[in-house]
Design a protein around this motif. Structure first.
Motif, short mmCIF file in Angstrom:
data_model
loop_
_atom_site.label_atom_id
_atom_site.label_comp_id
_atom_site.label_asym_id
_atom_site.label_seq_id
_atom_site.Cartn_x
_atom_site.Cartn_y
_atom_site.Cartn_z
N THR A 122 0.84 -1.21 0.00
CA THR A 122 0.00 0.00 0.00
C THR A 122 0.87 1.25 0.00
OG1 THR A 122 -0.16 -0.04 2.40
CG2 THR A 122 -1.96 -1.06 1.20
N THR A 123 0.42 2.25 -0.69
CA THR A 123 1.06 3.56 -0.94
C THR A 123 2.26 3.47 -1.88
OG1 THR A 123 2.67 3.66 0.89
CG2 THR A 123 0.40 4.39 1.37
N HIS A 124 2.54 2.30 -2.44
CA HIS A 124 3.74 2.16 -3.26
C HIS A 124 3.52 2.44 -4.75
CE1 HIS A 124 6.42 0.03 -0.08
NE2 HIS A 124 5.91 1.16 0.31
N CYS A 125 2.38 3.06 -5.06
CA CYS A 125 2.22 3.61 -6.41
C CYS A 125 1.88 5.09 -6.24
CB CYS A 125 1.09 2.91 -7.15
SG CYS A 125 0.86 3.60 -8.80
N SER A 126 2.85 5.95 -6.50
CA SER A 126 2.59 7.38 -6.45
C SER A 126 2.42 7.88 -7.89
CB SER A 126 3.74 8.10 -5.76
OG SER A 126 3.50 9.49 -5.78
N MET A 127 1.41 8.71 -8.10
CA MET A 127 1.05 9.10 -9.48
C MET A 127 0.69 10.58 -9.55
SD MET A 127 -2.21 7.73 -11.67
CE MET A 127 -2.02 6.05 -11.11
N GLY A 128 1.12 11.23 -10.63
CA GLY A 128 0.69 12.61 -10.82
C GLY A 128 1.83 13.53 -11.21
N PRO A 129 1.76 14.82 -10.96
CA PRO A 129 0.57 15.48 -10.42
C PRO A 129 -0.57 15.62 -11.44
CG PRO A 129 2.38 17.06 -10.72
CD PRO A 129 2.91 15.71 -11.09
N TYR A 130 -0.23 15.57 -12.74
CA TYR A 130 -1.25 15.79 -13.78
C TYR A 130 -1.21 14.68 -14.81
CZ TYR A 130 -0.04 20.35 -11.89
OH TYR A 130 0.25 21.37 -11.03
N ILE A 131 -2.30 14.52 -15.54
CA ILE A 131 -2.25 13.78 -16.80
C ILE A 131 -2.20 14.83 -17.91
CG2 ILE A 131 -3.42 12.23 -18.40
CD1 ILE A 131 -4.65 10.83 -16.02
N VAL A 132 -1.12 14.82 -18.66
CA VAL A 132 -0.99 15.76 -19.77
C VAL A 132 -1.59 15.10 -21.00
CG1 VAL A 132 0.60 17.11 -21.16
CG2 VAL A 132 1.11 16.69 -18.74
N HIS A 133 -2.58 15.75 -21.59
CA HIS A 133 -3.23 15.16 -22.76
C HIS A 133 -2.24 15.03 -23.91
CE1 HIS A 133 -6.00 14.80 -26.19
NE2 HIS A 133 -6.68 14.07 -25.33
N LYS A 134 -2.42 14.00 -24.70
CA LYS A 134 -1.46 13.73 -25.80
C LYS A 134 -1.34 14.90 -26.77
CE LYS A 134 -4.85 11.47 -28.67
NZ LYS A 134 -5.32 10.24 -29.25
N ASN A 135 -2.41 15.72 -26.90
CA ASN A 135 -2.35 16.86 -27.83
C ASN A 135 -1.30 17.89 -27.41
OD1 ASN A 135 -4.41 15.63 -29.12
ND2 ASN A 135 -5.95 17.23 -28.77
N SER A 136 -0.89 17.83 -26.14
CA SER A 136 0.12 18.77 -25.64
C SER A 136 1.54 18.21 -25.74
CB SER A 136 -0.17 19.15 -24.19
OG SER A 136 -1.48 19.62 -24.05
N MET A 137 1.68 17.04 -26.36
CA MET A 137 3.00 16.41 -26.45
C MET A 137 3.30 16.08 -27.91
SD MET A 137 4.46 15.65 -23.48
CE MET A 137 4.06 15.32 -21.76
N ARG A 138 4.56 16.23 -28.30
CA ARG A 138 4.96 15.76 -29.63
C ARG A 138 5.19 14.25 -29.53
NH1 ARG A 138 10.01 18.60 -31.53
NH2 ARG A 138 8.69 20.43 -31.29
N PHE A 139 4.76 13.52 -30.56
CA PHE A 139 4.89 12.06 -30.56
C PHE A 139 5.90 11.64 -31.62
CE2 PHE A 139 3.58 7.67 -31.29
CZ PHE A 139 3.39 7.24 -29.99
N PRO A 140 6.84 10.74 -31.36
CA PRO A 140 7.02 10.04 -30.08
C PRO A 140 7.61 10.97 -29.02
CG PRO A 140 8.76 9.43 -31.64
CD PRO A 140 7.82 10.32 -32.39
N VAL A 141 7.26 10.70 -27.76
CA VAL A 141 7.65 11.61 -26.69
C VAL A 141 9.13 11.45 -26.36
CG1 VAL A 141 5.38 11.86 -25.66
CG2 VAL A 141 6.80 9.94 -25.00
N GLU A 142 9.83 12.56 -26.29
CA GLU A 142 11.24 12.56 -25.88
C GLU A 142 11.36 13.56 -24.75
OE1 GLU A 142 13.96 13.09 -29.10
OE2 GLU A 142 13.28 11.26 -30.11
N LEU A 143 11.37 13.03 -23.55
CA LEU A 143 11.26 13.89 -22.36
C LEU A 143 12.38 13.58 -21.38
CD1 LEU A 143 7.43 13.29 -21.81
CD2 LEU A 143 8.48 15.30 -22.89
N ASN A 144 12.96 14.63 -20.81
CA ASN A 144 13.93 14.43 -19.74
C ASN A 144 13.21 13.87 -18.52
OD1 ASN A 144 16.17 15.41 -21.17
ND2 ASN A 144 15.56 17.52 -20.72
N ILE A 145 13.87 12.96 -17.83
CA ILE A 145 13.27 12.26 -16.69
C ILE A 145 14.32 12.18 -15.59
CG2 ILE A 145 13.80 10.03 -17.87
CD1 ILE A 145 11.29 8.87 -16.55
N GLU A 146 13.89 12.41 -14.35
CA GLU A 146 14.88 12.58 -13.27
C GLU A 146 14.27 12.22 -11.91
OE1 GLU A 146 17.27 16.39 -13.21
OE2 GLU A 146 16.03 16.70 -11.43
N THR A 147 15.10 11.70 -11.02
CA THR A 147 14.69 11.55 -9.61
C THR A 147 15.71 12.23 -8.72
OG1 THR A 147 13.76 9.37 -10.00
CG2 THR A 147 14.17 9.93 -7.73
#
Ligand code: MG
Length: 298
Positions: free
Chosen positions: A196-221
């Protein structure tokens, strides 16, 4: 468009961010205008809104002059707190992460030739600002994994690679929190991925119309401000068209299904010695154009 699920005045509602991304436009007025029964769940919204309605909503947001709620006055919840089915996960889908795991002592050197799928029980998902339960009586090896999550927008089976974008609703961030010792002990990942609590999700769902496809996005923790994972989704071993086309062969995907696309190198398990999460740690998972998902370990 940035869809969110939020709490305001002790009521859960769904909305979209205004174009300045500093306030929430409640969707109630749009539903009234379009004669759509008011929806309180993004799952139902995904199943209800066709392309025409999405276009109308974009126009509504562009011309909106009504009351908005400042972002700091709402509590952002997981965009889909109750996924319709278990989340479909990809393992070892970035080459650097596959190397960090398969180079560990005793591991088999095995870069996947086919996508590695598994599932994660995720009811309920937690949202931005919520606490991660460290389950100290069950695990000593709590770990983080930032992942781009793809939300399916319409039902489909045997989807062709070139048609994949049509079947996507949008994108969000999932922290695929993992109990490594439980994964190892059970020689299968399901339980170690599903506390429990081990799936954190969000903060938003960005609609696909706001993204160029295929998506190339920087990702970081970041953990306590220190960068641990840093990559770009262009480094997938299996890209989104390949994953969705392959998964959907003989296995229907449904509107609202969530697929998380794997994590890059830099998980706690990959360090020598490992650097697992501890009580009080702050984990920030960020993906370009989506935002930052921050959780503290209880
Ligand atoms: Mg993962």
């Amino acid at each position: 468009m940035y869809f969110l699920n939020y709490d305001y005045d002790c009521k859960q509602r769904i909305g979209v961010l205004n174009n300045s991304k500093n306030a929430v436009i409640p969707l109630k007025e749009f539903f009234l205008k379009e004669g759509i029964k008011e929806l309180n769940s993004i799952n139902v919204l995904i199943q209800t809104m066709n392309e025409e309605n999405i276009n109308k909503l974009e126009d509504f947001v562009d011309g909106y002059e009504g009351k908005t709620l400042p972002l700091d006055e709402v509590k952002i919840l997981a965009p889909i707190p109750f996924p319709i089915r278990d989340i479909i996960c990809l393992g070892l889908n970035y080459l650097d992460h596959a190397n960090e795991i398969t180079n560990m002592p005793g591991a088999e050197k095995n870069i996947p030739k086919f996508p590695v799928y598994f599932n994660k029980r995720a009811m309920p998902a937690i949202g931005n600002g919520d606490l991660i339960d460290s389950h100290p009586t069950l695990t000593n090896e709590l770990d983080y994994e930032v992942e781009l999550a793809v939300v399916i927008g319409k039902d489909g089976e045997n989807i062709k690679k070139e048609e994949v974008e049509d079947f996507i609703f949008g994108y969000t961030i999932v922290n695929d929190i993992s109990a490594r010792d439980i994964q190892r002990n059970h020689t299968q990942w399901f339980k170690g991925k599903s506390l429990t609590t081990h799936c954190s999700m969000g903060p938003y769902i960005v609609h696909k119309n706001s993204m160029r496809f295929p998506v190339e996005l920087n990702i970081e923790t970041k953990v306590n401000g220190e960068i641990r994972q840093k990559s770009n989704t262009r480094n997938f071993i299996f890209d989104i068209p390949t994953i969705i086309s392959d998964l959907s062969k003989g296995m229907p995907l449904l509107a609202g299904d969530i697929i998380i696309t794997g994590t890059p190198a830099g998980v706690g398990l990959g360090f020598n010695p490992p650097r697992f999460l501890e009580s009080g740690d702050i984990v920030e998972c960020s993906i370009e154009k989506i935002g930052t998902l921050t959780n503290k370990v209880k």
